[in-house]
Design a protein around this motif. Structure first.
Motif, PDB file in Angstrom:
ATOM      1  N   MET A 144       0.838  -1.042  -0.137  1.00 42.01           N
ATOM      2  CA  MET A 144       0.013   0.127   0.032  1.00 42.01           C
ATOM      3  C   MET A 144       0.843   1.239  -0.117  1.00 42.01           C
ATOM      4  SD  MET A 144      -2.971  -0.987   2.708  1.00 42.01           S
ATOM      5  CE  MET A 144      -3.673  -2.385   2.627  1.00 42.01           C
ATOM      6  N   SER A 145       0.695   2.144  -1.155  1.00 41.65           N
ATOM      7  CA  SER A 145       1.387   3.275  -1.130  1.00 41.65           C
ATOM      8  C   SER A 145       2.896   3.113  -1.032  1.00 41.65           C
ATOM      9  CB  SER A 145       1.163   4.437   0.099  1.00 41.65           C
ATOM     10  OG  SER A 145      -0.325   4.605   0.093  1.00 41.65           O
ATOM     11  N   GLY A 146       3.284   2.191  -1.799  1.00 46.05           N
ATOM     12  CA  GLY A 146       4.588   1.796  -1.907  1.00 46.05           C
ATOM     13  C   GLY A 146       5.410   1.108  -0.844  1.00 46.05           C
ATOM     14  N   ARG A 147       4.446   0.729   0.227  1.00 46.00           N
ATOM     15  CA  ARG A 147       5.073   0.178   1.660  1.00 46.00           C
ATOM     16  C   ARG A 147       4.479  -1.307   1.531  1.00 46.00           C
ATOM     17  NH1 ARG A 147       4.224   2.284   7.908  1.00 46.00           N
ATOM     18  NH2 ARG A 147       5.646   0.715   8.767  1.00 46.00           N
ATOM     19  N   VAL A 148       5.552  -2.233   1.912  1.00 42.57           N
ATOM     20  CA  VAL A 148       5.048  -3.806   1.972  1.00 42.57           C
ATOM     21  C   VAL A 148       4.717  -3.875   3.586  1.00 42.57           C
ATOM     22  CG1 VAL A 148       5.856  -5.981   1.776  1.00 42.57           C
ATOM     23  CG2 VAL A 148       6.924  -4.331   0.198  1.00 42.57           C
ATOM     24  N   PHE A 149       3.574  -4.588   3.571  1.00 46.20           N
ATOM     25  CA  PHE A 149       3.037  -5.184   4.840  1.00 46.20           C
ATOM     26  C   PHE A 149       2.633  -6.547   4.783  1.00 46.20           C
ATOM     27  CE2 PHE A 149       1.134  -0.944   4.315  1.00 46.20           C
ATOM     28  CZ  PHE A 149       1.006  -0.216   5.443  1.00 46.20           C
ATOM     29  N   HIS A 150       3.127  -7.167   5.766  1.00 49.02           N
ATOM     30  CA  HIS A 150       3.351  -8.533   6.348  1.00 49.02           C
ATOM     31  C   HIS A 150       1.927  -9.063   6.969  1.00 49.02           C
ATOM     32  CE1 HIS A 150       7.503  -8.645   5.210  1.00 49.02           C
ATOM     33  NE2 HIS A 150       7.726  -7.475   6.077  1.00 49.02           N
ATOM     34  N   MET A 151       1.108  -9.917   6.177  1.00 48.07           N
ATOM     35  CA  MET A 151      -0.107 -10.232   6.721  1.00 48.07           C
ATOM     36  C   MET A 151      -0.285 -11.581   7.248  1.00 48.07           C
ATOM     37  SD  MET A 151      -1.305  -7.125   5.926  1.00 48.07           S
ATOM     38  CE  MET A 151      -2.914  -7.154   5.905  1.00 48.07           C
ATOM     39  N   LEU A 152      -1.035 -12.043   7.871  1.00 49.52           N
ATOM     40  CA  LEU A 152      -1.723 -13.512   8.460  1.00 49.52           C
ATOM     41  C   LEU A 152      -3.209 -13.657   8.299  1.00 49.52           C
ATOM     42  CD1 LEU A 152       0.570 -13.986  11.741  1.00 49.52           C
ATOM     43  CD2 LEU A 152       0.675 -14.989   9.195  1.00 49.52           C
ATOM     44  N   GLN A 153      -3.641 -14.524   7.411  1.00 46.95           N
ATOM     45  CA  GLN A 153      -5.024 -14.653   7.436  1.00 46.95           C
ATOM     46  C   GLN A 153      -5.392 -16.028   8.003  1.00 46.95           C
ATOM     47  OE1 GLN A 153      -7.265 -15.337   3.364  1.00 46.95           O
ATOM     48  NE2 GLN A 153      -7.518 -13.311   3.895  1.00 46.95           N
ATOM     49  N   THR A 154      -6.571 -16.046   8.658  1.00 47.21           N
ATOM     50  CA  THR A 154      -6.760 -17.426   9.280  1.00 47.21           C
ATOM     51  C   THR A 154      -8.569 -17.056   9.850  1.00 47.21           C
ATOM     52  OG1 THR A 154      -6.554 -18.863  11.077  1.00 47.21           O
ATOM     53  CG2 THR A 154      -6.264 -16.507  11.631  1.00 47.21           C
ATOM     54  N   HIS A 155      -8.889 -17.858  10.563  1.00 47.44           N
ATOM     55  CA  HIS A 155     -10.336 -17.808  10.835  1.00 47.44           C
ATOM     56  C   HIS A 155     -10.464 -17.140  12.228  1.00 47.44           C
ATOM     57  CE1 HIS A 155     -11.899 -20.728   7.763  1.00 47.44           C
ATOM     58  NE2 HIS A 155     -10.666 -21.142   7.756  1.00 47.44           N
ATOM     59  N   THR A 156     -11.607 -16.357  12.500  1.00 48.11           N
ATOM     60  CA  THR A 156     -11.923 -16.013  13.846  1.00 48.11           C
ATOM     61  C   THR A 156     -13.268 -16.413  14.124  1.00 48.11           C
ATOM     62  OG1 THR A 156     -12.155 -13.778  14.980  1.00 48.11           O
ATOM     63  CG2 THR A 156     -12.975 -13.654  12.809  1.00 48.11           C
ATOM     64  N   PHE A 157     -13.511 -16.848  15.270  1.00 46.01           N
ATOM     65  CA  PHE A 157     -14.811 -17.305  15.824  1.00 46.01           C
ATOM     66  C   PHE A 157     -15.646 -16.396  16.450  1.00 46.01           C
ATOM     67  CE2 PHE A 157     -11.601 -20.228  14.646  1.00 46.01           C
ATOM     68  CZ  PHE A 157     -12.347 -21.288  13.994  1.00 46.01           C
ATOM     69  N   LYS A 158     -15.359 -14.868  16.777  1.00 50.42           N
ATOM     70  CA  LYS A 158     -15.995 -14.312  17.691  1.00 50.42           C
ATOM     71  C   LYS A 158     -17.373 -13.909  16.782  1.00 50.42           C
ATOM     72  CE  LYS A 158     -14.264 -14.071  21.751  1.00 50.42           C
ATOM     73  NZ  LYS A 158     -14.926 -14.334  23.283  1.00 50.42           N
ATOM     74  N   LEU A 159     -18.580 -13.786  17.455  1.00 53.89           N
ATOM     75  CA  LEU A 159     -19.785 -13.420  16.666  1.00 53.89           C
ATOM     76  C   LEU A 159     -19.829 -13.997  15.303  1.00 53.89           C
ATOM     77  CD1 LEU A 159     -19.220  -9.571  17.418  1.00 53.89           C
ATOM     78  CD2 LEU A 159     -20.952 -11.214  18.680  1.00 53.89           C
TER      79      LEU A 159
END
Length: 680
Positions: free
Chosen positions: A343-358
Motif C-alpha cells: 500500500m502506497s509503496g510500503r510492504v505489509f506482512h499479513m496473516l489470514q486465518t479464521h476468527t470465531f467471535k460473533l
C-alpha cells in the motif's frame, strides 16, 4: 429433527431421532431415558447417551479439546445428576421455550461448569433438586457457601447466570423452579470484593528476552529446516523398522519379556523391546544435525524432541506476539496463511486465518516480517504429519500445530499452549526480577491480586497465550505506535471499549516514560522570562493607561522609576533571579506571585482595588471589564427572582467594572440599583 447439527454428507440413517426426554424424565422411565442418544458420529457410532456420566460430543463439537460434558462427580447423587443432565440437554439442543440463538458448544461447557457449583452445594446438603434453593434459609446458606470459597465477582456472577438459564427454560423442562430470577451483578458484588483480574502485560525486559529468543531459534533453524524434518522422519522410520522386527519375531512364536502369562502385553516393556531392536542407534541419525548446530545439546531422541518442541513454541510466540491473535485464531494457521500486501509503496506482512467471535469468518491481521520465517519453518517441519494426521474437523485441515508424541500413534493436533509457554520460560531461565515485579504492578493496575499470586521473584515468568494480545495493545499505546481504532481492527473487536480495556495502563506508562529535553526546557524558560520582561518594561517605560492598585502606582512613579525597573536588562535579570514576577488573567495582572491572597480567583472584583497592592490592569483587560459590566447589568434587569447574596455579588462586580472603565475613560451608563421596601 435437529438438522442444523449435521453436515450434508451424513446419511439419514445416522441422524438421531428426537426423543421426548421430558416425558420420560417426569414419568420416571429412567431406563428409556438413559438409552436416549445424545451424540453419534458420521459412521453411525453412538458416542454419548443420556445415561453416560461423560458425554463425548466430539462429532459435533469438533474442537481440539474440551469436547466432553462431564457429570461423573455426581454419580453418588443420581437425582441431582439426572436433573443437571436435563438442563444441559436443553442448552445443548436449544430446547428453551424462547426462540433464542443456540449456544456454541464452548458456551454449554462453560454454563455446565458454572452451575456445577450450585449442584456441589446441593449434594453437600443432601438435596435432590435445584428447586431447593427457593427456601430462603437454604438460599442464604448457599450465598455463604459461595462467599466462603473466596470466588471472584465474575465467577459468582456466572454461577447466577447459569441458574437463571435453568429458570428461563422451566417452560420446557417443567422442573418446579419457583424462585425469582437472580440479579447477577448486584448479588455478586455483595458476596465478593474480588474484581475481575486483567491478563498481565509481559514486563519489557522479559518481553525482549522471550521474543528475542524465539526469533533467534527460528532464524537459526531455518537454514536446516529440511534437515530437521528429515531427522524426524529417519527416527520415525527407524522406530517402525524396529517394531516390524519385533512383530515378525512374535509371529515366529518367539517369547519376549513383554508377553504376560494371560496373553496381554506390557506396553512399557514392548516399547523398550522395539527400541532395542531398532536397526540404527538414534544418536547416529541425529548426528548430521548436531554437527550443523554445535551450540545445542542433541545427543539422543529426548533432546531432539525437546528442541523440536522449542521450535514449535518459538514459532507460536512470534506469530501470537506480533499479531495479537486469540488462541483459537492461531490454532487455524496453515502454510498458506502468510502473504504480503503493498500500500502506497510500503510492504505489509499479513496473516489470514479464521476468527470465531460473533460467527466464524476469514480475517486478516498485520504482523511482523519474522512471521514469514515462523510459518515457513512450521510448514517444513509438519509436512509429513499434515498428510498423516486426522483432524478433529475436516473444515480446518492442514493446520500447523501437530506433533507425534508417541511414535506408535499417528500425529495429532496439540494444544495446552500455556503449559508449553511456561516450559519455554523455564527451559531458558526467563526469571522474574524485583524490577520486573515492580514494572508489572505499574503496568497492570487492575491485576494486583493476580500479580501477587502468579508473579514470583526468582521464578520463571508465568507466560500465557493471551498475554501476547494484552502486551501488544499495551506497548502500542505506551510507545504511540498505533491508534485505538487501528488496534480495534487488528483485534477484531466489536466495541472500542473492549480495545481500551486491553490497553489499560498503556497511556499512563506513556506519560510516565516521557523525558523532557533540557534544551527545550531552557528555551521555554528563556522565552517566558523575555515575555515577562517585555511586559513589565512596557508598563514602566510607556505612557499607556493602567488601572488596579499597583497599576495606578506605576503611573505615578514613571517620572522617578525605581532602580529595579530602570532598564530592560535589569528587569530581565530580576525576572531570571525570581525577584520579579508577573502573573496574568483575563481581568488583571498580579506582581505579588505566591504572596497574593488569591481573593480574585473566585471574585475578580477584589483585584481592581487589591488590598495587597499588586494588581495591574491594562487596556485589553479593561475591555473584559466593559463586557462584564454590560452582561451583568442586562442580567440584573431581566431577572426578577435574585437572592440578596447573588444581588450583592453582582453589584460589587458591576461597581468594580465601573471603576476600571472610569480610569480608561470608557463611556458607560452607571448601574442604578433598585431600592425595594418591605412592609413590617
Amino acid at each position: 429433527m435437529n438438522t442444523h447439527l449435521y453436515d450434508d454428507n451424513i446419511s439419514e440413517a445416522h441422524k438421531i431421532q428426537n426423543v421426548d426426554i421430558i416425558t420420560l424424565y417426569h414419568a420416571g422411565r429412567f431406563k428409556e431415558l438413559d438409552a436416549a442418544v445424545i451424540c453419534i458420529d458420521q459412521k453411525g457410532t453412538v458416542t454419548a447417551t443420556f445415561g453416560d456420566s461423560n458425554w463425548n460430543c466430539l462429532p459435533f463439537s469438533r474442537k481440539r479439546e474440551k469436547n466432553n460434558l462431564v457429570f461423573s462427580e455426581f454419580n453418588a447423587a443420581p437425582k441431582l445428576q439426572r436433573e443437571l443432565k436435563v438442563f444441559t440437554f436443553g442448552w445443548l439442543f436449544n430446547k428453551g421455550p424462547k426462540q433464542r440463538m443456540s449456544l456454541k458448544f464452548s458456551s454449554v461447557v462453560s454454563r455446565l461448569t458454572n452451575i456445577k457449583k450450585a449442584y456441589q452445594f446441593l449434594m453437600q446438603e443432601n438435596e435432590s433438586s435445584l428447586a431447593a434453593l427457593s427456601s430462603s434459609k437454604l438460599w442464604l446458606k448457599f450465598k455463604n457457601y459461595l462467599q466462603a470459597q473466596n470466588l471472584s465477582q465474575s465467577t459468582i456472577q456466572h454461577i447466577f447466570i447459569s441458574i437463571n438459564a435453568a429458570i428461563h427454560d422451566r417452560g420446557w423442562h417443567r422442573v418446579s423452579l419457583s424462585f425469582e430470577f437472580i440479579k447477577p451483578c448486584s448479588e455478586s458484588e455483595k458476596l465478593s470484593d474480588r474484581e475481575k483480574q486483567q491478563t498481565l502485560v509481559i514486563p519489557e525486559r522479559l518481553c525482549h528476552a522471550i521474543y528475542g529468543k524465539a526469533i533467534h531459534l527460528i532464524e537459526t533453524a531455518i537454514p536446516y529446516a529440511q534437515l530437521i524434518a528429515d531427522t524426524e522422519q529417519a527416527l520415525q522410520s527407524n522406530y517402525q523398522e524396529g517394531k516390524r522386527i519385533v512383530d515378525e519375531k512374535v509371529q515366529q512364536d518367539r517369547s519376549f519379556a513383554f508377553m504376560n502369562g494371560d496373553g496381554s502385553i506390557d506396553t512399557q516393556k514392548y516399547a523398550q523391546c522395539i527400541e532395542d531392536n531398532q536397526p540404527q542407534h538414534p544418536k547416529s541419525l541425529i548426528e548430521p544435525l548436531a554437527t550443523k548446530l554445535p551450540e545445542l545439546s542433541l545427543n539422543n531422541s529426548p533432546e531432539f524432541n525437546r528442541y523440536l518442541g522449542q521450535l514449535f513454541t518459538a514459532s507460536y510466540i512470534v506469530l501470537g506476539g506480533f499479531s495479537g491473535m486469540r488462541e483459537s485464531e492461531l490454532d487455524k494457521l496453515t502454510p498458506n496463511s502468510y502473504y504480503t500486501d503493498t500500500m502506497s509503496g510500503r510492504v505489509f506482512h499479513m496473516l489470514q486465518t479464521h476468527t470465531f467471535k460473533l460467527g466464524e469468518k476469514r480475517e486478516t491481521w498485520i504482523t511482523a516480517a519474522s512471521s514469514k520465517a515462523a510459518i515457513d519453518l512450521m510448514t517444513i517441519l509438519t509436512e509429513r504429519w499434515r498428510d498423516e494426521a486426522t483432524y478433529p474437523d475436516k473444515k480446518y485441515t492442514n493446520t500447523l500445530w501437530l506433533n507425534q508424541k508417541y511414535r506408535s500413534q499417528p500425529p495429532k493436533v496439540f494444544g495446552h499452549w500455556n503449559f508449553r509457554l511456561r516450559l519455554f520460560c523455564k527451559q531458558f531461565c526467563f526469571v522474574t526480577t524485583a524490577d520486573d515485579y515492580q514494572e508489572c504492578l505499574e503496568s497492570n493496575p487492575r491485576s494486583e491480586e493476580s500479580i501477587r499470586k502468579n508473579v514470583i521473584v526468582g521464578k520463571p515468568w508465568c507466560l500465557s497465550s493471551h498475554q501476547f494480545r494484552r502486551t501488544l495493545a499495551f506497548y502500542c499505546v505506551k510507545n504511540r505506535l498505533g491508534t485505538l481504532v487501528a488496534l480495534k481492527q487488528q483485534f477484531k473487536h466489536l466495541y472500542l471499549a473492549m480495545t481500551e480495556w486491553y490497553t489499560n495502563g498503556g497511556k499512563l506508562a506513556s506519560l510516565r516514560g516521557l523525558k523532557v529535553d533540557p534544551k527545550i526546557t531552557q528555551a521555554l524558560d528563556d522565552i517566558n522570562a523575555e515575555t515577562t520582561t517585555n511586559k513589565i518594561y512596557k508598563q514602566w517605560h510607556s505612557d499607556e493607561t493602567l488601572s488596579g492598585s499597583h497599576g495606578k502606582a506605576i503611573m505615578k512613579m514613571r517620572g522617578d522609576v525605581p532602580t529595579i525597573y530602570s532598564s530592560w536588562e535589569v528587569i530581565y535579570k530580576a525576572v531570571k533571579d525570581g525577584k520579579l514576577t508577573l502573573h496574568g488573567s483575563l481581568h488583571s495582572y498580579c506582581k505579588n506571585g505566591y504572596e497574593c491572597d488569591m481573593d480574585g480567583v473566585v471574585a475578580p472584583q477584589f483585584c481592581v482595588d487589591c488590598s495587597a497592592g499588586g494588581s495591574i490592569i491594562d487596556e485589553q483587560q479593561a475591555k473584559w471589564w466593559q463586557k462584564k459590566h454590560s452582561s451583568l447589568t442586562a442580567y440584573m434587569a431581566s431577572v426578577e427572582d435574585i437572592s440578596v447574596s447573588e444581588r450583592s455579588h453582582y453589584i460589587t462586580q458591576i461597581r468594580a467594572a465601573e471603576l476600571v472603565m472610569t480610569d480608561f475613560n470608557i463611556p458607560f451608563t452607571a448601574f442604578e440599583a433598585e431600592l425595594r421596601t418591605t412592609a413590617l
